[in-house]
Scaffold this motif. Structure first.
Motif, PDB file in Angstrom:
ATOM      1  N   HIS A 122       0.855  -1.189   0.000  1.00  0.00           N
ATOM      2  CA  HIS A 122       0.000   0.000   0.000  1.00  0.00           C
ATOM      3  C   HIS A 122       0.885   1.232   0.000  1.00  0.00           C
ATOM      4  CE1 HIS A 122      -3.660  -2.232   0.706  1.00  0.00           C
ATOM      5  NE2 HIS A 122      -3.075  -2.862   1.690  1.00  0.00           N
ATOM      6  N   GLN A 123       0.470   2.214  -0.779  1.00  0.00           N
ATOM      7  CA  GLN A 123       1.185   3.480  -0.765  1.00  0.00           C
ATOM      8  C   GLN A 123       0.694   4.326   0.408  1.00  0.00           C
ATOM      9  OE1 GLN A 123       3.649   4.654  -2.571  1.00  0.00           O
ATOM     10  NE2 GLN A 123       3.862   2.808  -3.797  1.00  0.00           N
ATOM     11  N   PRO A 124       1.468   5.312   0.838  1.00  0.00           N
ATOM     12  CA  PRO A 124       0.986   6.223   1.888  1.00  0.00           C
ATOM     13  C   PRO A 124      -0.345   6.854   1.502  1.00  0.00           C
ATOM     14  CG  PRO A 124       3.324   6.567   1.482  1.00  0.00           C
ATOM     15  CD  PRO A 124       2.840   5.618   0.415  1.00  0.00           C
ATOM     16  N   GLY A 125      -1.138   7.171   2.505  1.00  0.00           N
ATOM     17  CA  GLY A 125      -2.435   7.777   2.259  1.00  0.00           C
ATOM     18  C   GLY A 125      -2.301   9.140   1.608  1.00  0.00           C
ATOM     19  N   PRO A 126      -3.313   9.573   0.850  1.00  0.00           N
ATOM     20  CA  PRO A 126      -3.282  10.913   0.237  1.00  0.00           C
ATOM     21  C   PRO A 126      -3.091  11.972   1.309  1.00  0.00           C
ATOM     22  CG  PRO A 126      -5.120   9.616  -0.601  1.00  0.00           C
ATOM     23  CD  PRO A 126      -4.538   8.838   0.519  1.00  0.00           C
ATOM     24  N   TRP A 127      -2.253  12.960   0.994  1.00  0.00           N
ATOM     25  CA  TRP A 127      -1.878  13.916   2.037  1.00  0.00           C
ATOM     26  C   TRP A 127      -3.060  14.704   2.589  1.00  0.00           C
ATOM     27  CZ3 TRP A 127      -2.817  19.012   2.013  1.00  0.00           C
ATOM     28  CH2 TRP A 127      -3.126  19.609   0.790  1.00  0.00           C
ATOM     29  N   PRO A 128      -4.139  15.023   1.811  1.00  0.00           N
ATOM     30  CA  PRO A 128      -5.230  15.764   2.461  1.00  0.00           C
ATOM     31  C   PRO A 128      -5.883  14.977   3.584  1.00  0.00           C
ATOM     32  CG  PRO A 128      -5.395  15.921   0.064  1.00  0.00           C
ATOM     33  CD  PRO A 128      -4.384  14.869   0.362  1.00  0.00           C
ATOM     34  N   LEU A 129      -6.070  13.666   3.347  1.00  0.00           N
ATOM     35  CA  LEU A 129      -6.685  12.848   4.378  1.00  0.00           C
ATOM     36  C   LEU A 129      -5.719  12.630   5.539  1.00  0.00           C
ATOM     37  CD1 LEU A 129      -8.592  10.282   2.157  1.00  0.00           C
ATOM     38  CD2 LEU A 129      -9.464  12.317   3.297  1.00  0.00           C
ATOM     39  N   ARG A 130      -4.423  12.529   5.227  1.00  0.00           N
ATOM     40  CA  ARG A 130      -3.439  12.407   6.308  1.00  0.00           C
ATOM     41  C   ARG A 130      -3.428  13.670   7.164  1.00  0.00           C
ATOM     42  NH1 ARG A 130       1.785  10.768   3.050  1.00  0.00           N
ATOM     43  NH2 ARG A 130       2.804  11.229   5.003  1.00  0.00           N
ATOM     44  N   ALA A 131      -3.577  14.819   6.506  1.00  0.00           N
ATOM     45  CA  ALA A 131      -3.595  16.079   7.263  1.00  0.00           C
ATOM     46  C   ALA A 131      -4.803  16.152   8.183  1.00  0.00           C
ATOM     47  CB  ALA A 131      -3.584  17.267   6.298  1.00  0.00           C
ATOM     48  N   LEU A 132      -5.967  15.747   7.672  1.00  0.00           N
ATOM     49  CA  LEU A 132      -7.157  15.750   8.510  1.00  0.00           C
ATOM     50  C   LEU A 132      -7.000  14.776   9.677  1.00  0.00           C
ATOM     51  CD1 LEU A 132      -9.965  15.826   5.784  1.00  0.00           C
ATOM     52  CD2 LEU A 132      -9.261  17.685   7.294  1.00  0.00           C
ATOM     53  N   ALA A 133      -6.381  13.624   9.409  1.00  0.00           N
ATOM     54  CA  ALA A 133      -6.164  12.646  10.479  1.00  0.00           C
ATOM     55  C   ALA A 133      -5.235  13.200  11.546  1.00  0.00           C
ATOM     56  CB  ALA A 133      -5.597  11.354   9.886  1.00  0.00           C
ATOM     57  N   GLU A 134      -4.226  13.954  11.126  1.00  0.00           N
ATOM     58  CA  GLU A 134      -3.318  14.551  12.107  1.00  0.00           C
ATOM     59  C   GLU A 134      -4.061  15.544  13.002  1.00  0.00           C
ATOM     60  OE1 GLU A 134      -0.323  13.876  12.847  1.00  0.00           O
ATOM     61  OE2 GLU A 134       0.352  12.616  11.194  1.00  0.00           O
TER      62      GLU A 134
END
Length: 537
Positions: A122-134
């Motif tokens: 699996h590739q890293p998650g898309p950065w917008p969703l990673r940002a929201l998760a942070e």
């Protein structure tokens, strides 16, 4: 405005679709999407606070259209990211097992089998969703302040004794820890896999979803799984497959067999580690109070479905099994045990002291030469030994084909050779034993323990110095999971990661281990290891 937003969105999508090997293009695409997201959120905020004067209901349509465009961008990035999942990751090359030099100048022995090119699952998650998760991370984290409030008072112990009245807690150095442990029966200690049972369910998990297999996980864990999944980076946060608890079958004192099925690490976080967060959240409100089961909804839900036996029944959760080894080394006077703080990058118990090597009991190869051989404490222990102490990170990231025994890796082979008696029948320099199992009462995630008893003074220091001379890549150096305290000491002395033990393997000296600074698994490892070491010594 709508036309401008559409053009910007098309530019972002085009940027994502360009040459995936071009990092500058990726960075530009992400920057465009970031600007777009910021503009949309700012516009929404202005409209909500009536700072933008738009007649009629047109502002509602503008906001709706803007967020729909943002959704299109996020979805497109996700599709592109998943399509990249078949990208081939480069691996090191090696010539043979004769110790000849590899491409980076390393002269350590290479594995007997050829190194395989791996496929990134699996590739890293898309950065917008990673940002929201942070941004959401504080909601699902255990603050240091709450931990100090809980374990600095007496309510936690009284609560656990009420919840589990027949389960004794481990005591180490006059401190009680929230964990149950049982020492292995003497006749079983020679086989590290004595506690290994069967794999009861061969269904492989979908690592992208919380409960794709329909095991009936608590729906309250779905948000934590989603947040953890989107924060993945495939280096230090990745959703590896694990062996998860099915049930523990007990046949008398020290005679337990752990049956397992497949799970994933993020499932374990969402269904097991979250029990600890719930416990600390509740008890921190009144740290000296004794709470009842009804105060812990998730734990009560689990107990009902496990027929009152959630410690040994893994139903409707994915409690990842793990392995920990305590290394006890003979010194000129007494003994010492290796212990170090976990780094701030780990998911659970950052900054707490832990024994090493330790890690999740997981398949060592995605190619699964033998399913039963993969479910092995011995293989997991040897892999963690090479990975955490000597930098063999490719063992963790599956870039070697480990269907064959873990041979050809010098630190492992050197340690295994030391377990053989001397030519005149002398005791071996090193003895390795299975010491028992534990279930921590906060996470309910079982662990199996190993003792490495170094009988010969100076043997471990020679192993360290020999590895550093043999290969610059694989000298003794704790991996990213630990804060190597030796970095702050001139000469990186080994005594900075040791705690003193007397001849009876009891803790001495100034260092105090408590639930405020030590992982419960580490306390159980030291407690069990000391009991077995007394009999060996």
């Amino acid at each position: 405005m709508a036309l401008t937003l559409a053009i910007t969105t098309e530019a972002a999508i085009a940027g994502v679709g360009m040459d995936r090997g071009d990092r500058r293009t990726r960075g530009a695409a992400r920057a465009v999407v970031a600007v777009l997201a910021s503009a949309l959120l700012g516009l929404a905020g202005n409209l909500v606070t009536n700072r933008v004067d738009l007649p009629g209901e047109r502002w509602l349509l503008v906001v709706l259209g803007a967020f729909l465009l943002l959704l299109v961008v996020v979805a497109t990035v996700e599709v592109r990211s998943r399509s990249d999942g078949s990208a081939v990751a480069p691996t090191a090359t090696a010539e043979d097992s004769a110790g000849r030099q590899t491409s980076d100048g390393c002269t350590c022995e290479a594995p007997l089998q050829e190194l395989q090119v791996r496929t990134v699952p699996h590739q890293p998650g898309p950065w917008p969703l990673r940002a929201l998760a942070e941004l959401e991370s504080r909601r699902y984290s255990i603050s240091d302040n709450r931990v100090r409030k809980v374990f600095g008072a007496s309510g936690w112990e009284g609560t656990l004794r009420r919840l589990y009245p027949e389960i004794p807690l481990v005591s180490l150095g006059r401190c009680t820890f929230p964990i149950w442990a049982e020492v292995a029966a003497p006749e079983l200690r020679g086989d590290l896999d004595s506690a290994i049972g069967n794999i009861t369910d061969h269904v492989r998990p979908d690592r992208r979803r919380y409960d794709a297999e329909g095991r009936g996980f608590d729906h309250r864990g779905r948000a934590e799984f989603r947040r953890t999944y989107w924060r993945r980076d495939e280096v230090r946060r990745f959703n590896a497959e694990t062996f998860a608890l099915d049930n523990i079958e007990r046949h008398g004192p020290g005679r337990s067999r752990i049956h397992a099925r497949y799970g994933t690490y993020f499932q374990s976080v969402a269904t097991s580690e979250m029990l600890e967060r719930e416990f600390i959240d509740v008890v921190s409100r009144r740290p000296n109070a004794v709470w009842s089961l009804s105060d812990f909804p998730r734990r009560a839900w689990l107990r009902e479905r496990a027929d009152g036996n959630e410690l040994f029944n893994g139903t409707q959760r994915a409690a990842a099994l793990s392995v920990a080894a305590v290394m006890i080394v003979k010194e000129k006077q007494g003994y010492s045990a290796l212990l170090s703080r976990r780094s701030g990058d780990v998911k659970t118990h950052p900054g707490f002291q832990h024994v090493f090597p330790s890690g999740i009991l997981a398949p060592t190869s995605s190619r699964y030469g033998s399913e039963r051989a993969e479910y092995s404490v011995k293989r997991a222990f040897l892999r963690e030994f090479a990975e955490e102490l000597f930098g063999y990170n490719d063992l963790a990231y599956d870039s070697r084909d480990l269907r064959d025994p873990l041979g050809g890796i010098w630190p492992i082979q050197h340690m295994l050779n030391a377990t053989q008696p001397g030519p005149m029948g002398e005791p071996p320099a090193v003895e390795i034993r299975y010491t028992g199992i534990s279930v921590p009462l906060l996470t309910l995630r079982p662990e199996v323990y190993v003792l490495v008893l170094v009988r010969q003074p100076g043997w471990f220091d020679e192993l360290v110095s020999g590895a550093e001379l043999r290969c610059r890549r694989h000298g003794f150096n704790l991996n990213w999971e630990f804060e190597d305290d030796r970095d702050d000491i001139d000469g990186k002395r080994l005594d900075s990661i040791r705690v003193e033990l007397d001849d009876q393997f009891e803790l001495i000296g100034r260092q105090r281990l408590s639930p405020l600074n030590t992982v419960p698994h580490a306390a159980a490892a030291l407690w069990l290891g000391a009991q077995v070491a007394r009999e060996l010594a």
